[in-house]
Design a protein around this motif. Structure first.
Motif, PDB file in Angstrom:
ATOM      1  N   THR A   2       0.948  -1.601  -0.383  1.00  0.00           N
ATOM      2  CA  THR A   2       0.216  -0.092  -0.036  1.00  0.00           C
ATOM      3  C   THR A   2       1.127   1.597  -0.174  1.00  0.00           C
ATOM      4  OG1 THR A   2       0.380  -0.172   2.653  1.00  0.00           O
ATOM      5  CG2 THR A   2      -2.011  -1.575   1.063  1.00  0.00           C
ATOM      6  N   ASP A   3       2.428   0.900   0.676  1.00  0.00           N
ATOM      7  CA  ASP A   3       3.254   2.056  -0.107  1.00  0.00           C
ATOM      8  C   ASP A   3       2.952   3.033  -1.461  1.00  0.00           C
ATOM      9  OD1 ASP A   3       3.146   2.228   3.258  1.00  0.00           O
ATOM     10  OD2 ASP A   3       5.043   1.165   3.159  1.00  0.00           O
ATOM     11  N   LEU A   4       3.082   4.319  -1.247  1.00  0.00           N
ATOM     12  CA  LEU A   4       3.699   4.782  -2.330  1.00  0.00           C
ATOM     13  C   LEU A   4       4.872   4.136  -2.879  1.00  0.00           C
ATOM     14  CD1 LEU A   4       1.909   8.447  -1.442  1.00  0.00           C
ATOM     15  CD2 LEU A   4       1.256   6.576  -3.093  1.00  0.00           C
ATOM     16  N   ILE A   5       4.809   4.285  -3.686  1.00  0.00           N
ATOM     17  CA  ILE A   5       6.485   3.804  -5.345  1.00  0.00           C
ATOM     18  C   ILE A   5       6.975   5.657  -4.683  1.00  0.00           C
ATOM     19  CG2 ILE A   5       7.555   4.153  -6.636  1.00  0.00           C
ATOM     20  CD1 ILE A   5       5.412   1.532  -7.183  1.00  0.00           C
ATOM     21  N   VAL A   6       8.211   5.849  -4.900  1.00  0.00           N
ATOM     22  CA  VAL A   6       9.390   6.967  -4.821  1.00  0.00           C
ATOM     23  C   VAL A   6      10.237   7.161  -5.784  1.00  0.00           C
ATOM     24  CG1 VAL A   6      10.647   8.684  -3.261  1.00  0.00           C
ATOM     25  CG2 VAL A   6       9.134   7.308  -2.023  1.00  0.00           C
ATOM     26  N   PRO A   7       9.409   7.861  -6.798  1.00  0.00           N
ATOM     27  CA  PRO A   7       9.792   7.784  -8.109  1.00  0.00           C
ATOM     28  C   PRO A   7      11.064   8.653  -8.158  1.00  0.00           C
ATOM     29  CG  PRO A   7       7.757   9.134  -8.396  1.00  0.00           C
ATOM     30  CD  PRO A   7       8.153   8.728  -7.101  1.00  0.00           C
ATOM     31  N   VAL A   8      12.719   8.932  -7.910  1.00  0.00           N
ATOM     32  CA  VAL A   8      13.775   9.314  -8.192  1.00  0.00           C
ATOM     33  C   VAL A   8      14.290   9.427  -9.871  1.00  0.00           C
ATOM     34  CG1 VAL A   8      16.196   8.311  -7.655  1.00  0.00           C
ATOM     35  CG2 VAL A   8      14.190   8.361  -6.067  1.00  0.00           C
ATOM     36  N   VAL A   9      14.199  10.913 -10.265  1.00  0.00           N
ATOM     37  CA  VAL A   9      14.665  10.945 -10.823  1.00  0.00           C
ATOM     38  C   VAL A   9      16.319  11.650 -11.289  1.00  0.00           C
ATOM     39  CG1 VAL A   9      14.270  12.200 -13.790  1.00  0.00           C
ATOM     40  CG2 VAL A   9      12.175  11.370 -11.769  1.00  0.00           C
ATOM     41  N   LEU A  10      16.705  10.683 -12.242  1.00  0.00           N
ATOM     42  CA  LEU A  10      18.406  11.112 -12.572  1.00  0.00           C
ATOM     43  C   LEU A  10      18.291  12.462 -13.570  1.00  0.00           C
ATOM     44  CD1 LEU A  10      20.492   7.975 -12.170  1.00  0.00           C
ATOM     45  CD2 LEU A  10      19.899   9.993  -9.946  1.00  0.00           C
ATOM     46  N   CYS A  11      18.939  13.666 -13.739  1.00  0.00           N
ATOM     47  CA  CYS A  11      19.147  14.589 -14.140  1.00  0.00           C
ATOM     48  C   CYS A  11      20.027  15.492 -14.685  1.00  0.00           C
ATOM     49  CB  CYS A  11      18.107  15.131 -14.367  1.00  0.00           C
ATOM     50  SG  CYS A  11      17.216  17.054 -15.059  1.00  0.00           S
ATOM     51  N   PHE A  52       2.376   6.916  -6.586  1.00  0.00           N
ATOM     52  CA  PHE A  52       3.523   7.699  -6.729  1.00  0.00           C
ATOM     53  C   PHE A  52       3.544   8.633  -5.135  1.00  0.00           C
ATOM     54  CE2 PHE A  52       3.571   6.081 -10.986  1.00  0.00           C
ATOM     55  CZ  PHE A  52       4.443   5.261 -11.330  1.00  0.00           C
ATOM     56  N   ALA A  53       4.652   8.447  -5.143  1.00  0.00           N
ATOM     57  CA  ALA A  53       5.185  10.107  -3.795  1.00  0.00           C
ATOM     58  C   ALA A  53       5.342  10.993  -4.546  1.00  0.00           C
ATOM     59  CB  ALA A  53       5.976   9.548  -3.076  1.00  0.00           C
ATOM     60  N   PRO A  54       5.800  12.104  -4.122  1.00  0.00           N
ATOM     61  CA  PRO A  54       6.461  13.233  -4.855  1.00  0.00           C
ATOM     62  C   PRO A  54       7.656  12.556  -5.248  1.00  0.00           C
ATOM     63  CG  PRO A  54       5.475  14.515  -2.924  1.00  0.00           C
ATOM     64  CD  PRO A  54       5.103  12.487  -3.009  1.00  0.00           C
ATOM     65  N   PRO A  55       8.633  13.271  -5.862  1.00  0.00           N
ATOM     66  CA  PRO A  55       9.662  12.496  -6.473  1.00  0.00           C
ATOM     67  C   PRO A  55      10.687  13.436  -6.510  1.00  0.00           C
ATOM     68  CG  PRO A  55       8.678  14.404  -7.769  1.00  0.00           C
ATOM     69  CD  PRO A  55       7.861  14.209  -6.624  1.00  0.00           C
ATOM     70  N   VAL A  56      12.318  12.605  -6.404  1.00  0.00           N
ATOM     71  CA  VAL A  56      13.602  12.688  -5.845  1.00  0.00           C
ATOM     72  C   VAL A  56      14.052  13.103  -6.778  1.00  0.00           C
ATOM     73  CG1 VAL A  56      15.255  12.596  -4.239  1.00  0.00           C
ATOM     74  CG2 VAL A  56      12.962  11.671  -3.680  1.00  0.00           C
ATOM     75  N   ILE A  57      14.451  14.485  -7.099  1.00  0.00           N
ATOM     76  CA  ILE A  57      15.817  14.555  -8.067  1.00  0.00           C
ATOM     77  C   ILE A  57      17.106  14.839  -7.872  1.00  0.00           C
ATOM     78  CG2 ILE A  57      15.722  16.224 -10.781  1.00  0.00           C
ATOM     79  CD1 ILE A  57      12.816  17.151 -10.135  1.00  0.00           C
ATOM     80  N   VAL A  58      18.051  13.756  -8.602  1.00  0.00           N
ATOM     81  CA  VAL A  58      19.284  14.696  -7.997  1.00  0.00           C
ATOM     82  C   VAL A  58      19.145  14.842  -9.511  1.00  0.00           C
ATOM     83  CG1 VAL A  58      21.431  13.046  -7.754  1.00  0.00           C
ATOM     84  CG2 VAL A  58      18.933  12.437  -7.281  1.00  0.00           C
ATOM     85  N   THR A  59      20.333  16.104  -9.060  1.00  0.00           N
ATOM     86  CA  THR A  59      20.904  17.095 -10.697  1.00  0.00           C
ATOM     87  C   THR A  59      22.283  17.103  -9.965  1.00  0.00           C
ATOM     88  OG1 THR A  59      20.515  18.455 -12.106  1.00  0.00           O
ATOM     89  CG2 THR A  59      19.080  19.053 -10.470  1.00  0.00           C
ATOM     90  N   GLY A  60      22.817  18.444 -11.054  1.00  0.00           N
ATOM     91  CA  GLY A  60      24.623  18.589 -10.434  1.00  0.00           C
ATOM     92  C   GLY A  60      23.767  20.114  -9.914  1.00  0.00           C
ATOM     93  N   ALA A 107      10.866   2.153   1.507  1.00  0.00           N
ATOM     94  CA  ALA A 107      10.022   2.344   0.857  1.00  0.00           C
ATOM     95  C   ALA A 107      10.875   2.071  -0.553  1.00  0.00           C
ATOM     96  CB  ALA A 107      10.024   3.818   0.496  1.00  0.00           C
ATOM     97  N   LEU A 108       9.802   1.641  -1.550  1.00  0.00           N
ATOM     98  CA  LEU A 108      10.058   1.176  -2.849  1.00  0.00           C
ATOM     99  C   LEU A 108      10.221   3.134  -4.157  1.00  0.00           C
ATOM    100  CD1 LEU A 108       7.937  -1.558  -3.617  1.00  0.00           C
ATOM    101  CD2 LEU A 108       9.914  -1.696  -2.578  1.00  0.00           C
ATOM    102  N   MET A 109      11.908   2.944  -4.858  1.00  0.00           N
ATOM    103  CA  MET A 109      12.541   3.570  -5.468  1.00  0.00           C
ATOM    104  C   MET A 109      11.888   3.317  -6.583  1.00  0.00           C
ATOM    105  SD  MET A 109      15.702   4.570  -3.456  1.00  0.00           S
ATOM    106  CE  MET A 109      16.010   4.875  -4.771  1.00  0.00           C
ATOM    107  N   LEU A 110      11.260   3.540  -7.322  1.00  0.00           N
ATOM    108  CA  LEU A 110      11.837   3.578  -8.939  1.00  0.00           C
ATOM    109  C   LEU A 110      12.137   4.651  -9.674  1.00  0.00           C
ATOM    110  CD1 LEU A 110      10.413   2.631 -11.898  1.00  0.00           C
ATOM    111  CD2 LEU A 110       8.369   4.290 -11.723  1.00  0.00           C
ATOM    112  N   VAL A 111      13.368   4.151  -9.846  1.00  0.00           N
ATOM    113  CA  VAL A 111      14.431   4.970 -10.615  1.00  0.00           C
ATOM    114  C   VAL A 111      14.553   5.378 -12.321  1.00  0.00           C
ATOM    115  CG1 VAL A 111      17.191   5.473 -10.992  1.00  0.00           C
ATOM    116  CG2 VAL A 111      16.069   4.484  -8.640  1.00  0.00           C
ATOM    117  N   LEU A 112      14.485   6.476 -12.844  1.00  0.00           N
ATOM    118  CA  LEU A 112      14.161   6.693 -13.869  1.00  0.00           C
ATOM    119  C   LEU A 112      15.064   7.666 -15.109  1.00  0.00           C
ATOM    120  CD1 LEU A 112      10.655   7.218 -13.826  1.00  0.00           C
ATOM    121  CD2 LEU A 112      11.770   5.226 -14.762  1.00  0.00           C
ATOM    122  N   ALA A 113      15.731   7.701 -15.436  1.00  0.00           N
ATOM    123  CA  ALA A 113      16.641   8.475 -16.517  1.00  0.00           C
ATOM    124  C   ALA A 113      15.807   9.639 -17.125  1.00  0.00           C
ATOM    125  CB  ALA A 113      17.859   7.396 -17.531  1.00  0.00           C
ATOM    126  N   ALA A 114      16.102  11.271 -16.501  1.00  0.00           N
ATOM    127  CA  ALA A 114      15.462  12.444 -16.706  1.00  0.00           C
ATOM    128  C   ALA A 114      15.292  12.320 -18.373  1.00  0.00           C
ATOM    129  CB  ALA A 114      15.962  13.298 -16.737  1.00  0.00           C
TER     130      ALA A 114
END
Length: 471
Positions: A2-11, A52-60, A107-114
């Protein structure tokens, strides 16, 4: 589950194969190829909504305001984590995992390329749901796309046997590098999958595996997250700890070594848009197989692509070509050789050509500026300041400036004087004067800047105060 998946976007990354549109300071994930939204925005839109939970975006650091603006324009919310320097995909994913685990270790993380294109969102979501089952069972899941042809630009996955009790998931027999054409044909015939570079797993499971396989990398990255500091709306990782992390991909560091790897064979349409040929493949085409973005005309040509957002570009009597125009560069390449644009960019970079780094239009947190003309001891720019935007309080050692407002209202400080000026009015900024410009209005402020002096480089700025915390 039932927990939301946390989207992680690599940017991160520069996308040099899509030069001259994609450049170091404005990479391909921030562009819209054929649509109204950028690749980053399309990625975020796919993982927004139920489940989906709010996303986490990793960038420079250099992309932080560009990314934040695109997130805001999409109406999305989430955390933007800033890497102090590039350390490849493993460190970026590990930083996101440490951040997510601090909130909820299971938490489950869905890791995606931007910068990937996935047009069929419904099929993608079906595979994410299948991967969710495997990830909840403790697997580190990747998505292997069933090939549509023998592509040489992708890595491949050789799937192993189906996993007991986990529907649709298979063990991974091997990861293989990008093949030559003959090997790619064999891979397709033998049922290999394209390695999409997208993942789904528990934050805790990933960190535990990383700690066992790459203990130093794990320790350095988790320390950088533990000592991270808030900077405006960003979370800035500790640079000293992060710099010690080994630069390596998640495939090399984890996926090729872990016993928990699993692959979901997927048939959703997918592309990493790694070349102009890939852009052509995704685009809507006319009866002759031609596609374009911008002002383009084809005559007696087939299976070609034009990207020309600023000026009319025509192709006559040529087949299988790509023509890309920007305000300062033109690329003409045979479509079959579009992967070699990366080699060209490497040559241009080695030669010190600034065209590989930045466009004539440069983006800042307050808006943007574009070079219109430049000569000996002068430069002309068009500047746009967004409502509420405020340039730093600054001075210059080598140049004076003259600002002419084209539209909107400007509040301009020059030493101790404050000027409120509107359309067709101007202000002169003498050399050495401490000055600032801001837009107090509700519409964009547009003006023309004329610089004159012995040195006109962007590094001739002394900042005394800046609301965006720039040095």
């Amino acid at each position: 589950m039932t927990d939301l998946i946390v989207p992680v976007v690599l940017c991160g990354g520069a996308g040099s194969r899509l030069w001259p549109a994609s450049r170091e300071t404005y990479p391909k994930q921030l562009f819209a190829f054929g649509g109204g939204r950028s690749l980053l925005q399309e990625t975020l839109a796919r993982v927004t909504g139920d489940g989906f939970a709010p996303p986490v975006i990793v960038t420079g650091n250099d992309y932080r305001f560009l990314v934040a603006e695109q997130v805001r324009a999409l109406g999305s919310k989430g955390e933007i984590i800033l890497e102090p320097m590039r350390r490849d995909s493993c460190a970026a994913i590990a930083a996101a995992a440490a951040y997510v685990a601090a909130q909820n270790p299971n938490a489950l993380m869905l890791v995606l390329a931007a910068d990937h294109a996935i047009p069929d969102v419904a099929k993608f979501m079906t595979d994410v749901q299948a991967g969710q089952v495997a990830a909840a069972a403790g697997r580190i899941v990747t998505f292997g796309v069933k090939p549509t042809g023998p592509a040489t630009g992708y890595g491949y996955i050789r799937p192993g046997p189906a996993l007991d009790g986990v529907a649709r998931a298979h063990a991974i027999a091997a990861f293989v590098e990008k093949p030559d054409a003959a090997t790619a044909e064999r891979y397709v015939a033998e049922g290999y999958l394209w390695n999409s570079g997208n993942f789904l797993f528990s934050a805790r499971v990933f960190l535990d595996e990383l700690a066992g396989l790459e203990p130093e990398l794990h320790a350095n990255v988790t320390a950088s997250v533990g000592s991270a500091k808030r900077d405006l709306d960003f979370l800035r990782l500790d640079p000293e700890a992060f710099a010690k992390a080994r630069a390596t991909s998640v495939d090399y560091a984890v996926m090729e070594k872990t016993t928990l790897a699993a692959v979901i064979p997927s048939d959703f349409a997918w592309s990493d848009i790694g070349s102009w040929a890939a852009v052509w493949e995704l685009a809507d085409k006319d009866g002759d197989g031609n596609a374009a973005q911008g002002d383009a005309v084809f005559e007696g040509s087939r299976d070609s692509y034009i990207y020309s957002p600023h000026l009319l570009t025509a192709v006559v009597g040529l087949d299988d070509v790509v023509v890309v125009t920007t305000r300062d560069s033109v690329l003409v390449v045979n479509k079959s050789k579009s992967e070699d644009v990366k080699k060209l960019v490497a040559r241009l970079t080695a030669a010190g050509r600034k065209e590989t780094i930045e466009h004539l239009r440069n983006y800042r947190p307050w808006g943007d500026y574009e070079q219109i003309d430049r000569g000996t001891r002068y430069q002309v720019k068009r500047i746009t300041v967004q409502p509420g935007g405020k340039l730093s309080l600054q001075s210059h050692f080598h140049r004076a400036e003259h600002w002419v407002v084209v539209s909107g209202t400007a509040r301009i400080t020059v030493d101790e004087k404050v000027h409120l000026i509107g359309e067709n009015q101007s202000v002169y900024i003498p050399l050495g004067a401490v000055h600032r410009m801001e837009n107090p209005g509700q519409i964009p402020l547009e003006l023309i800047e004329v610089q004159s002096g012995s040195y006109l480089g962007e590094d001739d700025i002394v900042r005394y105060e800046d609301v965006y915390n720039r040095t």
